[in-house]
Scaffold this active site. Structure first.
Site, PDB file in Angstrom:
ATOM      1  N   GLY A 168      19.152  62.840  25.448  1.00 30.54           N
ATOM      2  CA  GLY A 168      17.661  62.654  24.875  1.00 30.54           C
ATOM      3  C   GLY A 168      16.913  61.478  25.872  1.00 30.54           C
ATOM      4  O   GLY A 168      16.641  60.257  25.669  1.00 30.54           O
TER       5      GLY A 168
ATOM      6  N   TYR B 198      34.361  70.600  17.302  1.00 32.59           N
ATOM      7  CA  TYR B 198      35.511  71.783  17.831  1.00 32.59           C
ATOM      8  C   TYR B 198      36.743  71.389  17.696  1.00 32.59           C
ATOM      9  O   TYR B 198      37.297  70.333  17.763  1.00 32.59           O
ATOM     10  CB  TYR B 198      34.505  72.494  19.571  1.00 32.59           C
ATOM     11  CG  TYR B 198      34.020  72.524  18.976  1.00 32.59           C
ATOM     12  CD1 TYR B 198      33.428  74.321  18.104  1.00 32.59           C
ATOM     13  CD2 TYR B 198      32.754  72.495  19.558  1.00 32.59           C
ATOM     14  CE1 TYR B 198      31.985  73.990  18.114  1.00 32.59           C
ATOM     15  CE2 TYR B 198      31.377  72.848  19.362  1.00 32.59           C
ATOM     16  CZ  TYR B 198      30.624  74.012  18.828  1.00 32.59           C
ATOM     17  OH  TYR B 198      29.619  74.632  18.555  1.00 32.59           O
TER      18      TYR B 198
ATOM     19  N   GLY C   7      20.235  68.874  29.189  1.00 33.20           N
ATOM     20  CA  GLY C   7      20.438  70.211  28.946  1.00 33.20           C
ATOM     21  C   GLY C   7      18.879  71.012  28.656  1.00 33.20           C
ATOM     22  O   GLY C   7      18.312  71.323  29.719  1.00 33.20           O
ATOM     23  N   ARG C   8      18.197  70.541  27.349  1.00 27.80           N
ATOM     24  CA  ARG C   8      17.151  71.732  27.100  1.00 27.80           C
ATOM     25  C   ARG C   8      15.750  71.731  28.231  1.00 27.80           C
ATOM     26  O   ARG C   8      15.308  72.767  28.899  1.00 27.80           O
ATOM     27  CB  ARG C   8      16.807  71.326  26.156  1.00 27.80           C
ATOM     28  CG  ARG C   8      16.729  71.564  24.833  1.00 27.80           C
ATOM     29  CD  ARG C   8      16.417  70.421  23.168  1.00 27.80           C
ATOM     30  NE  ARG C   8      17.053  71.140  22.246  1.00 27.80           N
ATOM     31  CZ  ARG C   8      16.371  71.329  21.257  1.00 27.80           C
ATOM     32  NH1 ARG C   8      15.821  70.908  21.021  1.00 27.80           N
ATOM     33  NH2 ARG C   8      17.203  71.482  20.279  1.00 27.80           N
TER      34      ARG C   8
ATOM     35  N   ALA D  50      29.657  76.355  26.603  1.00 19.55           N
ATOM     36  CA  ALA D  50      31.174  76.241  26.627  1.00 19.55           C
ATOM     37  C   ALA D  50      31.911  78.112  26.436  1.00 19.55           C
ATOM     38  O   ALA D  50      31.353  78.688  25.825  1.00 19.55           O
ATOM     39  CB  ALA D  50      31.315  75.972  24.476  1.00 19.55           C
TER      40      ALA D  50
END
Ligand code: PHB
Length: 364
Positions: free
Chosen positions: A298, A182, A319-320, A60
């Protein structure tokens, strides 16, 4: 005989883009930029190491100094930001990758200590829940200032300016951050939007800010603008009295714009424990979306393949696993064991924090 690739590892072509596989690197805040928001050399190396993704979506990135939720996150509001990002896009392109910039306004998720003493802004003067790391430690989210109509118009121009600068920096497109509590999400959901003007009230009015941002950004990057939504996320105190109707409307409205994709975040365990109404976002909204759909949150290889092969999603973002496995597409395709990153390295403290950032081995 050459074996046929599994659909997850096959390319996909849009009107504007040619992705070499269906694996997307999800936007992840890593906090390795300079204090003035310029992208660092370490960031260019980090993204280049991950250029085998079908598409990289960056962390971001602030569209204005007032959208500053975290220290050491990058910006895209000044020409110097575009020049610094150019090193990143050139590194990724040299390695054959595609990269979108995620453009972001944090709204009430900010603190005066990060904003030169100014108050954060939001649709209504209602504080989010949770804490942030300010320059002198943990701080609670303060009550933000309610945006005036003139300020709303200015923020829409800031998103368009960010898209222009992203183009100048050589990005292949941008992703509008409409998720995770956000600013855009704060306008959409009625827990944080109590306005009774053109930008608040019924679902259509609460969606208006998102639509105006999308229209302004698509004018700069037609067919190369994505949007991220998180209809089930409860972080920072988010929630809505009727999320099904709200996000169904949002998806249907988005069909009118020249978008590259809609990127949906699934609820995590803590969202489900906090009573998220929508348990499976992609299954719920896929039919309302005419655009390509990216599913996020996930996934492992088996679940990703199931979503792609059944047509539930067109792309899957990870992601991770991309933090600790730079060449994730190769690792997944060959079924190699994945490395795990310790959460202690997820967030850095500026450009020198290369530990747990650029030091994961790239397996080829
Ligand atoms: C996201 O795009 O999922 C995202 C980005 C930045 C955050 C949280 C979530 O701080």
């Amino acid at each position: 005989m050459e074996s046929k690739k599994e659909p997850l590892f096959e390319g996909v072509t849009t009107k504007e883009l040619n992705l070499k596989n269906r694996l997307v690197m999800a936007p992840m805040t890593r906090l390795r930029a300079h204090a003035d928001g310029k992208a660092s050399t370490a960031m260019a190396q980090y993204y280049q190491q991950r250029a085998t993704a079908g598409l990289i979506i960056t962390e971001a990135t602030m569209v204005s100094p007032l959208s500053h939720g975290y220290m050491f996150c990058p910006g895209i509001y000044a020409p110097e930001h575009a020049s610094a990002w150019r090193n990143v896009t050139e590194s990724v392109h040299a390695a054959g990758g595609l990269i979108f910039l995620q453009i972001w306004h944090s709204g009430r998720v900010a603190h005066p200590s990060l904003l030169d003493g100014l108050s954060p802004v939001a649709p209504s003067a209602l504080a989010g829940t949770g804490t942030l790391h300010g320059p002198s430690g943990k701080v609670s989210l303060p009550v933000p200032e309610e945006l005036s109509l003139a300020q709303i118009a200015e923020i829409i121009r800031e998103f368009a300016n960010a898209a222009e600068l992203a183009k100048l920096a050589g990005f292949d497109g941008v992703e509008i951050h409409g998720a995770f509590g956000y600013l855009i999400d704060q306008f959409l959901q009625d827990v944080s939007n109590k306005r009774n003007d053109a930008y608040g009230g019924d679902i259509a009015k609460r969606t208006r800010f998102l639509e105006e941002v999308v229209a302004a950004v698509c004018a700069v990057f037609p067919g190369r603008t994505g949007i991220k939504l998180s209809p089930a996320n409860t972080f920072y105190g988010m929630g809505d009295s009727d999320p099904m109707s709200l996000f169904k409307y949002v998806c249907q409205r988005l069909n009118q714009y020249d978008l590259a994709y809609v990127h949906f975040m699934e609820p995590n365990e803590s969202d489900l424990a906090s009573g998220a109404v929508i348990k499976n976002v992609v299954r719920t909204f896929r039919a309302d979306c005419n655009h390509l759909v990216i599913a996020n949150g996930g996934f492992d290889k088996a679940k990703a393949s199931e979503y792609i092969e059944s047509g539930l999603a067109d792309l899957i973002s990870f992601g991770r696993p991309f933090i600790s496995n730079p060449n994730l597409p190769y690792m997944l395709e060959l079924g190699l064991p994945l490395a795990e990153a310790s959460p202690t390295v997820f967030y850095g403290q500026g450009p020198e924090s290369v530990l747990g950032y650029t030091d994961f081995s790239v397996v080829n």
